[in-house]
Design an enzyme around this catalytic site. Sequence first.
Site, PDB file in Angstrom:
ATOM      1  N   ASP A 104       0.902  -1.144   0.000  1.00 39.28           N
ATOM      2  CA  ASP A 104       0.000   0.000   0.000  1.00 39.28           C
ATOM      3  C   ASP A 104       0.948   1.202   0.000  1.00 39.28           C
ATOM      4  OD1 ASP A 104      -1.438   2.266   0.806  1.00 39.28           O
ATOM      5  OD2 ASP A 104      -2.976   0.991   1.679  1.00 39.28           O
ATOM      6  N   HIS A 105       1.068   1.863  -1.135  1.00 41.11           N
ATOM      7  CA  HIS A 105       2.178   2.822  -1.248  1.00 41.11           C
ATOM      8  C   HIS A 105       2.022   4.011  -0.296  1.00 41.11           C
ATOM      9  CE1 HIS A 105      -0.416   5.121  -4.007  1.00 41.11           C
ATOM     10  NE2 HIS A 105       0.392   6.149  -3.826  1.00 41.11           N
ATOM     11  N   HIS A 115      -5.708   2.843   1.233  1.00 36.42           N
ATOM     12  CA  HIS A 115      -4.957   4.001   1.712  1.00 36.42           C
ATOM     13  C   HIS A 115      -5.641   4.689   2.906  1.00 36.42           C
ATOM     14  CE1 HIS A 115      -2.950   3.165  -1.952  1.00 36.42           C
ATOM     15  NE2 HIS A 115      -3.671   3.901  -2.742  1.00 36.42           N
TER      16      HIS A 115
END
Length: 495
Positions: A181-182, A244
């Site tokens: 999950d960047h 996010h």
Amino acid sequence: KRPGPSIVFIFGGSGDLNYRKLTPALYNLFLDDWMPDHFAIAGIGRSPYSNDAYREHLLEGITKFSRRKGKQNGHWKDFKEHVSYLQMDGDDEKAYHLITDMVKEKELEWGIHPNVIFYLAVAPQLVPSIASKLGALKICSDTSSTRIVVEKPFGHDLASAHELNALLTGMFAEEQIFRIDHYLGKETVQNILALRFANALFEPVWNRNYIDHVQITAAESVGLEGRGGYFEHSGALRDMVQNHILQILCMVAMEAPVSFEANEIRNKKVDVLNAIRRIQHHEVHDFAVRGQYGPGWKKGNEVVGYRQENGVNPQSSTETFAAAKFYIDNWRWQGVPFYVRTGKYLNQKDTHITIQFKPAPHYAFPSESADSWRSNRLTISIQPNMDISIRFQVKRPGQSMNLDPVDMKFGYEESGGEHAPEAYETLLLDVMEGDATLFMRADQVESAWKVIMPILETWEGRKPQDFPNYAPDSWGPDDADALLARDGHSWINTV
Ligand code: BG6
């Protein structure tokens, strides 16, 4: 400390994610001297490329998208020697020997068994097939040095995420699986933990006794950016909230970890997800709002509506905006609403968290002199601004007792943050080091799906009557404002 010798195989090597994010991140790590002494990067794809043509293509991506553009005084010449291209079809089991051959070759050349990383930067429907073929390779039973990185979306709903987890955990040990999950790699997101748990100042007020509500906004000013085909089957809730936004919420709401060990942090986060009150199907209308942009103007340019975008059904019910109100049923947060929202083509790019404290219990000042809702809050800006600010009231200089809100601000950028690594740099380095703290564990992903499933199901079962319901360049549909107005609140924009 730099990681040990590593080979990074990138499935989807000729794709967009690698072009825009992955290779630029690896290159920046190289420039910052974080890459191992021995490393190799192999892009894997079906398109034909010679090594040279592939390297040129990647350099173009770096020039366009990297935080440090271009060849950087000849460093590119050194870097590109580590990059190669393997033309193979991920569906063709017989081609996988190309991978094992390369590992053996590097092992011989370097005189040491390297970390082997498989990065699956491919469309989600290709993941199971590639993962099972990789899982059958002998090197994958080496749990200490072989790792697999899986991009989002991780599943399409709870059932498919569960199935994907079952497949992956059937082939790999959990410590080998890195679900990205960047947002967790963003400096300002990691800083939430520093703010909360490296200071004793905030903890005493970080609870239902002092906090009135929390807002999490992830507003995007961009539209689909050519991803209509993907987005049409995803929608804002799946694309941004399931991952996010819920991850950010976990960092705001989690209990203090005992250590920074990966499982400790992940346990504390999963506790939050499990404590989020399940929204019942019949009450979704009171807790969640969806929106879709119509045609209009975006910063002076005329733009088409979502339904007119490429790859989108002209009658589409897919939401490009989602807002929701969550409650966390535990001692710390009972009764404190967490409002979240995200959307495409909104007025500004603005990702931030607002912690709104309760008003002073008794106001001795003339009532017109101040408004406690405009102040008395902590804002953590994640992007594009990177700062933490506390807004409080002070006396306006002069003979009368009038108050004004002022901001006390810490600018992450001015403190060296402008040279901060990008999310993918941090995450790729962690993968090479085998540190899974900033990655999602199987149960975390599934718990996050559980939170949004009732909303997804209700929305899918009931066609929206009012789409499109917001204009590009706005802050989303009116219903999103009404969601907060019902509780006497309003959304706070910081940019
Ligand atoms: C991705 C979503 O995960 O995050 C995109 O799929 C979105 O739709 C992007 O635009 C936002 O990321 P960032 O880092 O630009 O905020």
